[in-house]
Design an enzyme around this catalytic site. Sequence first.
Site, PDB file in Angstrom:
ATOM      1  N   ARG A   1       0.844  -1.203   0.000  1.00 21.33           N
ATOM      2  CA  ARG A   1       0.000   0.000   0.000  1.00 21.33           C
ATOM      3  C   ARG A   1       0.875   1.246   0.000  1.00 21.33           C
ATOM      4  NH1 ARG A   1      -1.221   1.772   4.666  1.00 21.33           N
ATOM      5  NH2 ARG A   1      -1.913  -0.199   5.566  1.00 21.33           N
TER       6      ARG A   1
ATOM      7  N   LYS B   1      -8.886   6.628 -18.719  1.00 19.12           N
ATOM      8  CA  LYS B   1      -9.190   7.153 -20.051  1.00 19.12           C
ATOM      9  C   LYS B   1      -7.974   7.018 -20.979  1.00 19.12           C
ATOM     10  CE  LYS B   1     -13.185   8.159 -18.244  1.00 19.12           C
ATOM     11  NZ  LYS B   1     -13.093   7.883 -16.848  1.00 19.12           N
TER      12      LYS B   1
ATOM     13  N   ASP C   1      -7.551  19.224 -14.099  1.00 23.99           N
ATOM     14  CA  ASP C   1      -7.905  17.880 -14.539  1.00 23.99           C
ATOM     15  C   ASP C   1      -7.524  17.794 -16.012  1.00 23.99           C
ATOM     16  OD1 ASP C   1      -9.160  15.591 -15.527  1.00 23.99           O
ATOM     17  OD2 ASP C   1     -10.759  15.689 -14.022  1.00 23.99           O
TER      18      ASP C   1
ATOM     19  N   TYR D   1     -16.793  17.294 -15.095  1.00 22.88           N
ATOM     20  CA  TYR D   1     -17.279  15.926 -14.941  1.00 22.88           C
ATOM     21  C   TYR D   1     -18.264  15.857 -13.768  1.00 22.88           C
ATOM     22  CZ  TYR D   1     -17.389  11.013 -13.752  1.00 22.88           C
ATOM     23  OH  TYR D   1     -17.813   9.758 -13.424  1.00 22.88           O
TER      24      TYR D   1
HETATM   25  O1  P1T Z   1     -13.924   7.213 -13.396  1.00 22.49           O
HETATM   26  P1  P1T Z   1     -12.685   7.679 -12.674  1.00 22.49           P
HETATM   27  O2  P1T Z   1     -11.426   6.976 -13.075  1.00 22.49           O
HETATM   28  O3  P1T Z   1     -12.868   7.729 -11.186  1.00 22.49           O
HETATM   29  O4  P1T Z   1     -12.425   9.202 -13.153  1.00 22.49           O
HETATM   30  C1  P1T Z   1     -13.307  10.245 -12.884  1.00 22.49           C
HETATM   31  C2  P1T Z   1     -13.137  11.349 -13.902  1.00 22.49           C
HETATM   32  C3  P1T Z   1     -12.350  12.447 -13.586  1.00 22.49           C
HETATM   33  N1  P1T Z   1     -12.168  13.466 -14.449  1.00 22.49           N
HETATM   34  C4  P1T Z   1     -12.737  13.452 -15.669  1.00 22.49           C
HETATM   35  C5  P1T Z   1     -12.525  14.610 -16.596  1.00 22.49           C
HETATM   36  C6  P1T Z   1     -13.521  12.374 -16.067  1.00 22.49           C
HETATM   37  O5  P1T Z   1     -14.080  12.401 -17.293  1.00 22.49           O
HETATM   38  C7  P1T Z   1     -13.739  11.291 -15.169  1.00 22.49           C
HETATM   39  C8  P1T Z   1     -14.596  10.122 -15.518  1.00 22.49           C
HETATM   40  N2  P1T Z   1     -15.471  10.362 -16.589  1.00 22.49           N
HETATM   41  C9  P1T Z   1     -16.337   9.468 -17.156  1.00 22.49           C
HETATM   42  C10 P1T Z   1     -16.490   8.208 -16.714  1.00 22.49           C
HETATM   43  C11 P1T Z   1     -17.107   9.970 -18.309  1.00 22.49           C
HETATM   44  O6  P1T Z   1     -17.658   9.172 -19.085  1.00 22.49           O
HETATM   45  O7  P1T Z   1     -17.149  11.209 -18.478  1.00 22.49           O
END
Ligand code: P1T
Length: 376
Positions: free
Chosen positions: A49, A198, A173, A101
Site C-alpha cells: 500500500r 481514459k 484535470d 465531470y
Molecule cells: O472514473 P474515474 O477513473 O474515477 O475518473 C473520474 C473522472 C475524472 N475526471 C474526468 C474529466 C472524467 O471524465 C472522469 C470520468 N469520466 C467518465 C467516466 C465519463 O464518461 O465522463
Amino acid sequence: MSGDGFETRAIHAGHEPDPSTGAIVPPISLATTFAQDAVGKHRGYEYSRSGNPTRTAMETCVASLEGARHGLAFASGLAAEDAILRTLDPGDHLIIPNDAYGGTYRLVARVHERHGIAWSACDLRDPRALEAAWLPETRMVWIESPTNPMLSIVDIAAAAHIAHERQARVIVDNTFATPYLQQPLALGADASVHSSTKYLGGHSDVVGGFIAVNAAELADELRFLQNAMGAVPSPFDCYLVSRGVKTLAVRMREHCTNAQAIVRMLREHDAVAKVMYPDESEVARRQMRDFGGMVSFLANDEDAALELVTRTRLFTLAESLGAVESLIEHPARMTHASVAGSPLEVDPRLVRLSVGIESQADLLADLKQALDAVAG
Ligand code: P1T
C-alpha cells in the site's frame, strides 16, 4: 536511461530492463510485503500500500510525461481527486468550473461540503469571473480544460496567475487533453490530475487515477494521504497503465485526426445544431499541441439526441472515453446525471463522442447514417 523526447520517455522512463534477469518488461510485483535486512532497514519497499515496484515504474513514467518531479497513482480518477481535496481544511473555499465531470461535482457537493469545504461554481473561461467568485477563504481553483462535456477551454496560465497572487492552489484535470497535448505544470498549475481510466490506459480495461506535482511539500502531503487512505491501484492495474502510455502519443495523433474529420462532417449536417470542439479557441491554440479526440454537439432536440445514440453501430453507446474504440453517450442522462438541478446542469440535446482510432471512413459512415436517420 531516458532520452528527452516524449515518445522515448513514454517507453523508457521508469522502465529499465529488470536488473536480475534482463527482462525488457519489468515484472509485475505482486508481493504485498518485502523482506527487511534489519528492523527499519529495507531496500526501498516495506508494504505494497505504501509503495510497490510496479507502481513506482508507472508513477515515474507518467510524472516524466507531465514534466513533473513527483507522480502518485490512485485506484481511480475520483480517488486522486479526493486526495487533492483532502489537502483543504474545514472552512476553506474551493472554486470549481460550472462545466465539469459530474462525478467531480458530486464529490465536492455531496462529500466534501459535508466536511466543511465551501465551494462555488463559475465560468472559468472568463478570468474576471474567477476574480469575482473569489472569497477571503478561497484556497483552491479546480480547472478542467477541455471541460467534460462542453469542451470549453480555460486559460490555465491566467487562472494560475490570479490564484497564486492570492496564495491559492490551481489544480488541472488533464484527463481530456493528456500530457501529450497539454502540460498544466509548465503553464503554472500546482497539480495535474487524471482519470487514467481514459487516454493513459487507453484500452477500456483499467480504472485508475494519477496526480503529477512539482512542489515537494505538496507531493509529501499527497504521498501521506495515498498511504493513509489506501486508495491505491493494484500492481496489475499499474502495469496496464504503463503499457497504455507507451502508445499514448501515436494514439493521440490518430484520435485528433479522426476527431477533426468528424467535426468537419458534423458542422455540415442538418441534424446538428451546434458543434463543440476546442479548435475554435485562441487559448487552446496557445496551450495545447492539438485539440484531442473528444467532440460534443447539440442535436435539434432531446428526442433526436436520444434516438441518435441508439442508431450508431461502431460508436458504442457507453459511458467513459479515451480508449481505442469509439463511444457515444447522452451526458444529461448518463455521465452527468448527478448534476441535474445544479449550476452544472447539461443541455438535454447534448451528445458526446469519444472518437476512437478505427478507420476514419468507417467512423464517418457510421455517424452519418445515424444523423441522416434522425434528420428524417
Ligand atoms: O472514473 P474515474 O477513473 O474515477 O475518473 C473520474 C473522472 C475524472 N475526471 C474526468 C474529466 C472524467 O471524465 C472522469 C470520468 N469520466 C467518465 C467516466 C465519463 O464518461 O465522463
